[in-house]
Design an enzyme around this catalytic site. Structure first.
Site, PDB file in Angstrom:
ATOM      1  N   ASP A 230      26.802  39.522  42.035  1.00 34.48           N
ATOM      2  CA  ASP A 230      28.320  39.262  41.993  1.00 34.48           C
ATOM      3  C   ASP A 230      28.958  40.183  41.382  1.00 34.48           C
ATOM      4  OD1 ASP A 230      30.530  37.546  42.967  1.00 34.48           O
ATOM      5  OD2 ASP A 230      30.575  36.780  40.793  1.00 34.48           O
ATOM      6  N   SER A 252      36.272  34.675  44.098  1.00 33.82           N
ATOM      7  CA  SER A 252      34.993  34.099  45.243  1.00 33.82           C
ATOM      8  C   SER A 252      35.224  32.859  45.654  1.00 33.82           C
ATOM      9  CB  SER A 252      33.712  34.236  44.537  1.00 33.82           C
ATOM     10  OG  SER A 252      33.536  35.458  43.903  1.00 33.82           O
ATOM     11  N   GLN A 302      29.354  37.724  50.584  1.00 30.56           N
ATOM     12  CA  GLN A 302      30.299  37.105  49.886  1.00 30.56           C
ATOM     13  C   GLN A 302      31.608  37.126  50.862  1.00 30.56           C
ATOM     14  OE1 GLN A 302      32.219  37.963  45.796  1.00 30.56           O
ATOM     15  NE2 GLN A 302      30.358  36.989  45.459  1.00 30.56           N
TER      16      GLN A 302
END
Length: 317
Positions: A230, A252, A302
């Site tokens: 991430d 996110s 993502q």
């Protein structure tokens, strides 16, 4: 924590002394058991946004899920949603639901809770190792080895010494350099200041956890990779237009990972990232984590919210 130079000097495959043990294992991903399938996680590093780092929540939730399956089951995929901003002032509770336990596959659901409300939900699937003659993969990009590249702190220092760097970017780089992130990263083909104004939404890094993890449990390496995956990921969607807009927030929404083959998260891995699309105040990013020997280890996807406003043009009169 050990110095960056000490970590750089270690050779992959060697067993360093105990003081080089990765903080990701000893602290960040070391959950406190409270009851059966109930754990408490604490925070090591908080971004400048003063929200919890998404990779930490994904990694901790995967740790909680992995504790509920037997040793012969290994995570092969996870899918998760970030539903509320995490509060860095309080711990996170992780509640595991044993959704299904099968002979070949098992599914676990995890809810991360703060202040009595869910902030994050994850579903992870675990599989017993099943060899198959059906195999293929893409080829790893040809890139310089990490030993030939500067680490990101050195690159930041070089940018800060450039007299042409705008003051507002100096402030951002100083904040970035001050962050004590337990990840080592080396950028491949870092852009010059002139190239920063218009970049392709693609970038590659060598990444690894700071410190030593060892062979150990493959589940832990997957949890560390979830943490690493991430970091700077959604930023790929900003690269083509970041100088034309003032970024108000980057958050996110969801994160998915597929684990293909065993790897060491404390060894250098190539993180190949790209953003195929952005629009509607959202950005989509894809990532591949390659082992140094060219084996594709992990695939990541993502999507996140990106809110911007146009930069004010400065009058030249």
């Amino acid at each position: 924590m050990s110095s960056p130079q000490a970590l750089e000097d270690r050779q992959e495959g060697d067993d360093p002394p105990g003081d080089l043990r990765s903080v990701l294992v000893t602290s960040v991903l070391n959950l406190e058991p409270l009851d059966e399938d109930l754990f408490r996680g604490r925070h090591y590093w908080v971004p400048i946004t003063q929200r919890l780092f998404g990779g930490q929540i994904v990694g901790q939730a995967l740790v909680a899920a992995a504790k509920s399956v037997t040793e012969d089951f290994h995570v092969h995929s996870l899918h998760c949603y970030f539903v509320r901003a995490g509060d860095p002032k309080v711990p996170v509770l992780y509640q595991v639901e044993r959704t299904r336990t099968g002979t070949s596959f098992s599914v676990r659901s995890v809810k991360a809770v703060q202040h009595g409300r869910p902030i994050f939900i994850l579903q992870a699937s675990f599989q017993q190792i099943q060899p198959s003659p059906l195999q293929h993969q893409f080829s790893m990009p040809a890139v310089p080895p990490p030993e030939e590249l500067f680490d990101h702190r050195t690159l930041i220092d070089q940018c800060l010494r450039d007299p042409n760097l705008y003051k507002k970017y100096q402030m951002g780089l100083n904040r970035t350099a001050a962050q004590d992130v337990p990840i080592e990263m080396k950028v491949i083909n870092p852009p010059t200041l002139s190239q920063l104004q218009r970049q392709e939404p693609k970038q590659m890094f060598w990444v690894r956890a700071q410190g030593y993890i060892g062979e150990g449990d493959m589940k832990m390496h997957c949890c560390v990779a979830a943490y690493i995956s991430d970091f700077a990921f959604l930023g790929m969607a900003l690269l083509p237009n970041q100088w034309q807009h003032e970024v108000l927030s980057v958050t996110s929404l969801d994160h998915s990972m597929w684990f293909h083959t065993p790897f060491r998260a404390d060894h250098w891995m190539l993180y190949e990232c790209e953003s195929p699309w952005a629009g509607g105040s959202r950005g989509l990013v894809h990532g591949r984590l390659w082992r140094r020997d060219g084996v594709l280890a992990v695939t990541c996807v993502q999507e996140g919210v990106i809110r911007v406003k146009p930069q004010k043009s400065e009058s030249k009169l």
